[in-house]
Structures are given as C-alpha cells and as structure tokens.
Design a protein around this motif. Structure first.
Motif, PDB file in Angstrom:
ATOM      1  N   UNK A 176      13.213 -35.059  -0.970  1.00  0.00           N
ATOM      2  CA  UNK A 176      13.022 -33.648  -0.658  1.00  0.00           C
ATOM      3  C   UNK A 176      14.086 -33.148   0.307  1.00  0.00           C
ATOM      4  N   UNK A 177      14.453 -31.861   0.212  1.00  0.00           N
ATOM      5  CA  UNK A 177      15.401 -31.293   1.178  1.00  0.00           C
ATOM      6  C   UNK A 177      14.706 -30.907   2.475  1.00  0.00           C
ATOM      7  N   UNK A 178      15.504 -30.630   3.481  1.00  0.00           N
ATOM      8  CA  UNK A 178      15.015 -30.024   4.717  1.00  0.00           C
ATOM      9  C   UNK A 178      15.244 -28.515   4.621  1.00  0.00           C
ATOM     10  N   UNK A 179      14.175 -27.743   4.745  1.00  0.00           N
ATOM     11  CA  UNK A 179      14.272 -26.286   4.618  1.00  0.00           C
ATOM     12  C   UNK A 179      14.122 -25.669   5.997  1.00  0.00           C
ATOM     13  N   UNK A 180      15.168 -24.974   6.461  1.00  0.00           N
ATOM     14  CA  UNK A 180      15.120 -24.279   7.743  1.00  0.00           C
ATOM     15  C   UNK A 180      15.019 -22.774   7.468  1.00  0.00           C
ATOM     16  N   UNK A 181      15.055 -21.987   8.533  1.00  0.00           N
ATOM     17  CA  UNK A 181      14.939 -20.540   8.367  1.00  0.00           C
ATOM     18  C   UNK A 181      16.149 -19.951   7.650  1.00  0.00           C
TER      19      UNK A 181
ATOM     20  N   UNK B 269      19.898 -19.857   2.308  1.00  0.00           N
ATOM     21  CA  UNK B 269      18.666 -19.223   1.833  1.00  0.00           C
ATOM     22  C   UNK B 269      18.893 -17.749   1.511  1.00  0.00           C
ATOM     23  N   UNK B 270      19.774 -17.089   2.273  1.00  0.00           N
ATOM     24  CA  UNK B 270      20.085 -15.681   1.979  1.00  0.00           C
ATOM     25  C   UNK B 270      20.670 -15.562   0.580  1.00  0.00           C
ATOM     26  N   UNK B 271      21.537 -16.515   0.232  1.00  0.00           N
ATOM     27  CA  UNK B 271      22.135 -16.478  -1.102  1.00  0.00           C
ATOM     28  C   UNK B 271      21.066 -16.691  -2.171  1.00  0.00           C
ATOM     29  N   UNK B 272      20.184 -17.680  -1.973  1.00  0.00           N
ATOM     30  CA  UNK B 272      19.129 -17.933  -2.955  1.00  0.00           C
ATOM     31  C   UNK B 272      18.256 -16.691  -3.145  1.00  0.00           C
ATOM     32  N   UNK B 273      17.879 -16.065  -2.033  1.00  0.00           N
ATOM     33  CA  UNK B 273      17.012 -14.895  -2.115  1.00  0.00           C
ATOM     34  C   UNK B 273      17.725 -13.723  -2.784  1.00  0.00           C
ATOM     35  N   UNK B 274      19.033 -13.587  -2.533  1.00  0.00           N
ATOM     36  CA  UNK B 274      19.778 -12.491  -3.153  1.00  0.00           C
ATOM     37  C   UNK B 274      19.871 -12.656  -4.666  1.00  0.00           C
ATOM     38  N   UNK B 275      19.770 -13.912  -5.133  1.00  0.00           N
ATOM     39  CA  UNK B 275      19.816 -14.194  -6.566  1.00  0.00           C
ATOM     40  C   UNK B 275      18.416 -14.268  -7.182  1.00  0.00           C
ATOM     41  N   UNK B 276      17.393 -14.032  -6.361  1.00  0.00           N
ATOM     42  CA  UNK B 276      16.030 -14.033  -6.866  1.00  0.00           C
ATOM     43  C   UNK B 276      15.375 -15.398  -6.910  1.00  0.00           C
ATOM     44  N   UNK B 277      15.878 -16.363  -6.136  1.00  0.00           N
ATOM     45  CA  UNK B 277      15.319 -17.716  -6.122  1.00  0.00           C
ATOM     46  C   UNK B 277      14.588 -17.977  -4.810  1.00  0.00           C
ATOM     47  N   UNK B 278      13.606 -18.869  -4.885  1.00  0.00           N
ATOM     48  CA  UNK B 278      12.860 -19.274  -3.698  1.00  0.00           C
ATOM     49  C   UNK B 278      13.385 -20.619  -3.200  1.00  0.00           C
ATOM     50  N   UNK B 279      13.507 -20.766  -1.881  1.00  0.00           N
ATOM     51  CA  UNK B 279      13.954 -22.029  -1.292  1.00  0.00           C
ATOM     52  C   UNK B 279      12.969 -23.155  -1.585  1.00  0.00           C
TER      53      UNK B 279
ATOM     54  N   UNK C  51      18.845 -28.004   3.058  1.00  0.00           N
ATOM     55  CA  UNK C  51      19.779 -29.087   3.366  1.00  0.00           C
ATOM     56  C   UNK C  51      19.366 -30.351   2.615  1.00  0.00           C
ATOM     57  N   UNK C  52      20.283 -30.896   1.824  1.00  0.00           N
ATOM     58  CA  UNK C  52      20.077 -32.168   1.135  1.00  0.00           C
ATOM     59  C   UNK C  52      21.005 -33.225   1.725  1.00  0.00           C
ATOM     60  N   UNK C  53      20.469 -34.398   2.048  1.00  0.00           N
ATOM     61  CA  UNK C  53      21.252 -35.598   2.344  1.00  0.00           C
ATOM     62  C   UNK C  53      20.991 -36.585   1.209  1.00  0.00           C
ATOM     63  N   UNK C  54      21.924 -36.684   0.285  1.00  0.00           N
ATOM     64  CA  UNK C  54      21.705 -37.406  -0.970  1.00  0.00           C
ATOM     65  C   UNK C  54      22.396 -38.764  -0.909  1.00  0.00           C
TER      66      UNK C  54
END
Length: 395
Positions: free
Chosen positions: A153-158, A132-142, A162-165
């Motif tokens: 749907x993925x599992x979003x933690x703090x 999530x830190x990487x996404x936020x640093x690139x301007x994206x929302x989790x 996380x995707x289990x595909x």
C-alpha cells in the motif's frame, strides 16, 4: 577531456579552446543534474573541419552515450539548443588526424521537469510520488491508487500519494535487455465510477533500468493512446572499507588510517542493493597523493582486472555484493605523507559469464558493451605512515 559533470550549470568546450583542438581526440561529457530536472544545452561557438561532419564532429545524446537516442550530430552551421527528456545528457567530441580548428563552446543549465509525478531509483526501492492535486484535477481519488500487488500500500498524505516499491517484491518484474537490467511495476489509478465509468483507468508504468554507467529511471502513464515518458538517472551506492585482518571481522574506523611500511592492508567493497542477482568485482585500483588527480602521480595495484602489484590478491567473499582484496603498503608510501586509493568496481548480472566480472584479467577495448554491467568509482583514504616511518615534512 570529457568526464562526469554534476553542477546545475556550467560550460563545455573542446580541448585547448579557444586554441586549436588536438588531433585524434574523443571526449565524452556526461551531464547529470538533480532528479526531476532536465538539461538544456546551448552552443555559443562552433568552428570545426568539414561540412559533411565525417572527420570532426559533435554528438549530443538524450542520456548515456551507448543506450540513448541521438539528438544531433553536427560540425558547423547555426548554434543549436537541446533539451533532454531526463536529468542526463551526453556530449561527444571527436577529431581525426587531419586538420585542427578552434572547436566549440557550449553552456548548459538545469530546468525543472514540471511534472505532477516524480520518481527516484534508490538503492533498495523505487520512490514514486504522485500529487493529490493532480489526481483530483483529473477526477481521480487518492484512495483508488494501487500497485499490481494490492498488499503493498502507498502512504497517503494531505498532498501526495507515496510509493516505496522494492526491487524484489510487490510484483516488481526483473528483466535483462542487452546491456540493461530492468525492474518494472505498475501503479493503477482506477476510475471512481461504479455503474457508468466517465473516466478511463490509467496505468502508470514505473521502471528502473541498470545501464552500463548509471541507473536509468523510466516512467510513463498509459491511458489508451496517451503516453507520457519521463527518464531519470542516478548512481550505484557503493563503499569500500579497510579491515584489520584477513578475517574481515573488524573495520578500521579511524581516518586517516595510519599504517606501517610493508603492512598488509585488507579492503572490502560493498554494493548496497536489494537485488540478490548482482555481482561486484574489483576492476581497477590506483593510488595517488592527491585525491583529485589520479593521473600525474599514479601507482596501479590492479588495472582492468589484471594485477599490477605483486602483493595484490583477492579473497573469497560470502556474498556476491562484496569484493574482498588486499595489498601491501608499497614503497610508494615512503615518498608521500599521505596516499589516497581510487578503485573502479564492476557490477554485473550474477551468472552472466560473458561479463567482465567473470572474465578476470582482460585488455578491454573501447566502448565494449557486450553485457549488463556498470562501472562505479570509489575513493578511500588518506593512508599515512606511522611517525617512525613517515617521510620528511609529514606528521
């Protein structure tokens, strides 16, 4: 010489080093470290025949031997260092029937890949973790990270998304290319702009490719002209279980498995995979009193699909993920207190009649990669004779 290497660091060297290597050697080492690490390989000594490298040479591959780019081919000169783009690297040493020299020595170690997204090919699904830190640093929302199939749907933690595909749902596409079976999906990272988009959308293409000897994981992020590639490798999940009768209903759970001489033994190999379009067969089974050495004292039940023991037979299986077979507690058992069994299984594409899974008994030539298949080794045992039949010195 050669073989699979899985320690985090170690040494590779030509046979007999620092003595002269033998003629007509062809050794392949497969170095596989932990997921999301890379292999760095440094040569410390090279003394071989010929500057043209036509007769004796070393080759380094960026992954498995038959399906990966060649990083280098050499036989003399400076001591090179190579870094893999994945957690796997292969090294091949070849010598001809002419002259012989000291050979080579090389050291390898594992280093972190250092990416903000990791991928693992597990038996039933792809496990992908995005920081999530990487996404936020690139301007994206989790909250705007999705699959092709929005119902998965993925599992979003703090800290992570996380995707289990699964390999057989959630829009995963299955393809076969030469000697690979490919499962691929796309994770979409959408820009948060509504009226004016200030960031491009990013597609994270994730795939697991079945290779002849491994799972290959491939991941790259495509943002118009920007591609980032990452490869990971793993192994098939396979086990072999003894059963008490040809009905294959009750497993033998005791270890060691105590048996009588001339008793029939029933075994079932099971492939754990969510892909229904795979088939498993028994290729080779060899017995030995030493679970670490199946060469010195070896008794083959079946080799390259050809029965070597008259009591060996296969059974019909209700699933292509199972392979059932039996053999008799042979005379080999009476000379050793305990015996281990090592079986090499073949996993092929269901319905691929060009594969070894459908050919049966065959004398296979080296490096035959005509179809999509993987070899998997499984060791079971020990087998021990009951007290009355045990050889001297056994329990």
């Amino acid at each position: 010489c050669g073989g699979s290497v899985s320690d985090s660091s170690g040494v590779l060297q030509s046979p007999n080093y620092p003595g002269n290597y033998p003629n007509d050697a062809d050794c392949v080492w497969e170095i596989q470290v932990e997921n999301n690490f890379r292999v760095t390989l440094t040569f410390r000594d090279i003394v071989m025949q010929s500057r043209t490298c036509q007769h004796d040479y070393i080759e380094v591959y960026d992954g498995p031997l038959h399906s990966s780019p060649l990083l280098g081919r050499f036989c003399s000169g400076s001591f090179p260092t190579y870094v893999s783009s994945s957690n796997m690297m292969s090294v091949r040493f070849h010598s001809d029937s002419r002259y012989s020299f000291r050979g080579f020595q090389a050291h390898y170690s594992s280093i972190p890949a250092g990416h903000n997204t990791t991928i693992q090919c597990l038996p039933d699904y792809m496990h992908v973790v995005v920081s999530r830190d990487y996404l936020q640093s690139q301007g994206y929302s989790a909250q705007r990270v999705t699959l092709n199939d929005n119902r998965c749907r993925p599992t979003v933690t703090s800290q992570e998304v996380v995707f289990n595909i699964p390999y057989n749902s959630c829009g995963t596409i299955q393809e076969e290319n030469n000697d690979t079976i490919n499962y691929s999906n796309t994770i979409r990272v959408a820009s948060s702009g509504y009226i004016i988009k200030r960031k491009k959308n990013t597609n994270l293409h994730v795939s697991c490719k079945m290779l002849r000897k491994s799972w290959q994981q491939v991941m790259y992020a495509a943002e118009d002209t920007v591609d980032v590639n990452e490869y990971q490798f793993g192994r098939y999940n396979m086990n072999i279980t003894f059963y008490d009768s040809p009905a294959f209903q009750r497993q033998v759970r005791g270890s060691p498995y105590y048996i009588d001489l001339n008793q029939n033994l029933y075994l079932q190999a099971c492939l754990h995979s969510s892909d229904p379009n795979l088939k498993v067969v028994v290729d080779t089974c060899v017995a030995s009193p030493d679970p670490r050495d199946f060469n010195t004292l070896a008794y083959y039940l079946v080799r390259n699909g050809c029965p070597r023991d008259s009591s060996y037979a296969t059974y019909y299986s209700p699933s292509s993920h199972f392979a059932r077979f039996k053999f008799n507690a042979f005379e080999f058992m009476s000379r050793h207190p305990s015996v281990y069994l090592k079986c090499q299984m073949l996993v092929c594409r269901l319905g691929d009649y060009s594969s070894h899974c459908y050919r049966g008994c065959s004398s296979r030539v080296k490096r035959d990669t005509s179809s999509a298949e993987e070899k998997v080794d499984v060791v079971v045992g020990p087998l021990q004779l009951r007290g009355g039949d045990a050889p001297s010195g056994s329990t």
